[in-house]
Design a protein around this motif. Structure first.
Motif, mmCIF file in Angstrom:
data_model
loop_
_atom_site.group_PDB
_atom_site.id
_atom_site.type_symbol
_atom_site.label_atom_id
_atom_site.label_comp_id
_atom_site.label_asym_id
_atom_site.label_seq_id
_atom_site.Cartn_x
_atom_site.Cartn_y
_atom_site.Cartn_z
ATOM 1 N N PHE A 273 9.282 14.750 -0.492
ATOM 2 C CA PHE A 273 8.340 14.049 0.383
ATOM 3 C C PHE A 273 8.471 14.657 1.771
ATOM 4 C CE2 PHE A 273 6.932 10.821 3.337
ATOM 5 C CZ PHE A 273 5.839 10.232 2.716
ATOM 6 N N CYS A 278 5.444 6.151 5.656
ATOM 7 C CA CYS A 278 4.378 5.216 6.069
ATOM 8 C C CYS A 278 4.978 3.810 6.019
ATOM 9 C CB CYS A 278 3.190 5.300 5.111
ATOM 10 S SG CYS A 278 2.203 6.773 5.268
ATOM 11 N N TRP A 281 3.130 0.777 4.727
ATOM 12 C CA TRP A 281 2.719 0.887 3.333
ATOM 13 C C TRP A 281 3.869 1.386 2.463
ATOM 14 C CZ3 TRP A 281 -1.924 -1.081 2.091
ATOM 15 C CH2 TRP A 281 -2.867 -1.238 3.117
ATOM 16 N N THR A 285 3.393 3.132 -1.199
ATOM 17 C CA THR A 285 3.701 4.546 -1.414
ATOM 18 C C THR A 285 4.833 4.725 -2.426
ATOM 19 O OG1 THR A 285 5.038 4.485 0.614
ATOM 20 C CG2 THR A 285 2.803 5.371 0.792
ATOM 21 N N SER A 286 5.805 3.824 -2.383
ATOM 22 C CA SER A 286 6.906 3.888 -3.338
ATOM 23 C C SER A 286 6.428 3.575 -4.747
ATOM 24 C CB SER A 286 8.009 2.914 -2.925
ATOM 25 O OG SER A 286 9.026 2.846 -3.907
ATOM 26 N N HIS A 350 2.856 14.079 3.869
ATOM 27 C CA HIS A 350 2.233 13.021 4.667
ATOM 28 C C HIS A 350 1.646 13.652 5.929
ATOM 29 C CE1 HIS A 350 2.927 9.282 7.454
ATOM 30 N NE2 HIS A 350 1.645 9.504 7.206
ATOM 31 N N GLY A 382 -2.104 9.482 6.668
ATOM 32 C CA GLY A 382 -1.410 8.225 6.893
ATOM 33 C C GLY A 382 -0.904 8.118 8.315
ATOM 34 N N PHE A 390 -4.357 4.683 6.939
ATOM 35 C CA PHE A 390 -3.934 4.974 5.568
ATOM 36 C C PHE A 390 -4.952 4.400 4.598
ATOM 37 C CE2 PHE A 390 -1.807 3.571 1.657
ATOM 38 C CZ PHE A 390 -1.102 4.698 1.269
ATOM 39 N N GLU A 392 -5.216 3.460 0.648
ATOM 40 C CA GLU A 392 -4.480 3.315 -0.603
ATOM 41 C C GLU A 392 -5.164 4.085 -1.730
ATOM 42 O OE1 GLU A 392 -2.610 -0.271 -3.379
ATOM 43 O OE2 GLU A 392 -3.598 -0.734 -1.471
ATOM 44 N N TYR A 395 -4.450 7.838 -1.346
ATOM 45 C CA TYR A 395 -3.066 8.115 -1.719
ATOM 46 C C TYR A 395 -2.917 8.137 -3.237
ATOM 47 C CZ TYR A 395 2.002 7.560 -2.216
ATOM 48 O OH TYR A 395 3.320 7.732 -2.582
ATOM 49 N N ASP A 396 -3.484 7.139 -3.894
ATOM 50 C CA ASP A 396 -3.362 7.044 -5.347
ATOM 51 C C ASP A 396 -4.001 8.257 -6.023
ATOM 52 O OD1 ASP A 396 -2.513 5.170 -7.584
ATOM 53 O OD2 ASP A 396 -4.608 5.519 -8.127
ATOM 54 N N VAL A 399 -1.709 11.399 -5.463
ATOM 55 C CA VAL A 399 -0.490 11.344 -6.280
ATOM 56 C C VAL A 399 -0.831 11.577 -7.750
ATOM 57 C CG1 VAL A 399 1.368 9.833 -7.103
ATOM 58 C CG2 VAL A 399 0.794 9.890 -4.669
#
Length: 412
Positions: A273, A278, A281, A285-286, A350, A382, A390, A392, A395-396, A399
């Protein structure tokens, strides 16, 4: 977009565990400053990469606005504090840590996080970024208190020169003498030697603990490091920090022997990473990684606070070698080593709106890391404290894309 909130812990950690001890040390930093202030002593606010050895040797209590801002953001009040600063005319384009801190300086309280005492001086070091200078200058001006600054220039060369060490050393001593005059505290070479040895002991244990990611599977969830590193910022010169970090290392080694991990699902993929967490969040993120069996096994953000040196000049060299003060090639090589040492399969970057310097050179650096290590690289937008920056969904998606590339490479 609404900010996330952190739910109360359901199962508090074992009081004999490293997690509990490290959390207590971080909390005690606030309590120590409040007690010192109540006794009539001067206390300071200190930048995270300012040499902690100076206030520790002088016996000065300091708190860290960056840690405080991260805590406020993680508990869901980052946007509220940022908007407070923006109402005073601060641009939402500057660092969110700075906005949170400047808002706190005005309000003298936060809706979450324990309150910290107001400072009698501020300690600043620009080896992080130049925004830090203006942030601390404004604190100094608005609160009517002195500012001590150490200028550590960006190093365009690979190694730290003798001339740079001499330049930084002179500023360290100027700062020490200024603090002696202001606070009445006295520098002790004997005490400094103790602090130096303790800081080295803490740092060696911390770096050895993070290096346990070389085991497959990793004996820890990489997001644990983001919480534990607070002690490396605030207390690495304290004996209890060294003991707690040695306990953490022992626990990680024991996890490896017993086949256990704080990453509670099957570790299918291992990534690095890149960047600051973030904090608003953190759970999102985790979970976005954990739900796919992706473990963030390493990050230079954690290792950056391990300082090992043999004398005063070597300490100056160490503070000239923090990630944001070194050239792209040196910074890249540090990250490549982490990737190779820890069998990293992908890089998640990030792109942090708050941290312009760090994020600015990441497109080129991450490209070079990906090529050197033969791993896929994806990035997401982010912020370290402002939840408004940010998405979500983005991000999803990023990833998921990273996982699909890593999966196809495994199959091949």
């Amino acid at each position: 977009m609404a900010e996330t909130t952190t739910k109360p812990r359901r199962n508090p950690p074992d009081p004999n565990s490293a997690k509990y001890k490290l959390g207590k040390i971080a909390d005690d930093a606030y309590a120590t400053a409040r007690e010192a202030k109540a006794r009539g002593e001067m206390i300071g606010w200190c930048a995270s990469n300012f040499p902690v050895e100076i206030p520790e040797t002088l016996g000065l209590a300091v708190v860290y606005p960056e840690n405080q801002a991260a805590g406020i953001a993680a508990r869901g009040a980052g946007v509220q504090m940022c908007e407070e600063a923006e109402s005073e005319g601060y641009s939402n384009d500057i660092c969110a840590y700075a906005r949170v801190s400047l808002a706190y300086a005005k309000l003298k309280e936060a809706p979450v996080e324990p309150n910290v005492p107001m400072p009698d001086f501020v300690l600043c070091c620009n080896n992080i970024c130049n925004c830090m200078i203006k942030w601390y200058e404004n604190l100094s001006k608005e609160l009517g208190i002195p500012m001590f600054i150490i200028d550590i220039p960006f190093n365009p060369d690979y190694e730290v020169s003798d001339a740079q060490i001499a330049y930084v050393r002179a500023q360290f001593w100027d700062c020490i003498h200024g603090l002696e005059k202001l606070t009445g505290k006295k520098w002790s070479d004997e005490r400094y030697k103790e602090v130096m040895e303790t800081s080295g002991r803490t740092s060696r244990a911390w770096l050895a603990a993070t290096a346990c990611a070389r085991y497959t599977p990793s004996p820890f969830n990489g997001f644990d490091l983001l919480n534990h590193m607070a002690v490396m910022v605030t207390a690495r010169g304290k004996k209890e920090a060294a003991e707690a970090m040695e306990l953490l290392l022992k626990e990680y080694e024991q996890n490896h022997v017993e086949g256990k991990s704080t990453f509670r699902v099957e570790e299918k993929y291992r990534i690095m990473f890149e960047g600051i967490a973030c904090w608003p969040w953190l759970r999102v993120t985790s979970t976005g990684l954990k739900s796919r069996g992706i473990n963030m096994v390493t990050t230079i953000y954690a290792d950056a606070f391990g300082f090992i040196y043999k004398d005063f000049d070597d300490m100056c060299r160490a503070y000239c070698n923090v990630p944001n003060a070194i050239n792209l090639e040196h910074a890249r090589d540090k990250r490549v080593k982490l990737c190779k040492d820890n069998s990293v399969e992908g890089l998640l970057v990030h792109t942090n709106r708050s941290c312009k310097l760090w994020s600015g050179f990441m497109p080129e650096m991450s490209r070079q890391i990906g090529e050197e290590c033969g791993i896929p690289v994806v990035s997401f937008d982010g912020d370290q404290a402002d939840a408004r920056n940010f998405s979500e969904a983005q991000y999803d998606t990023r990833v998921q894309g990273l996982m699909e590339i890593m999966a196809s490479r495994k199959e091949a």
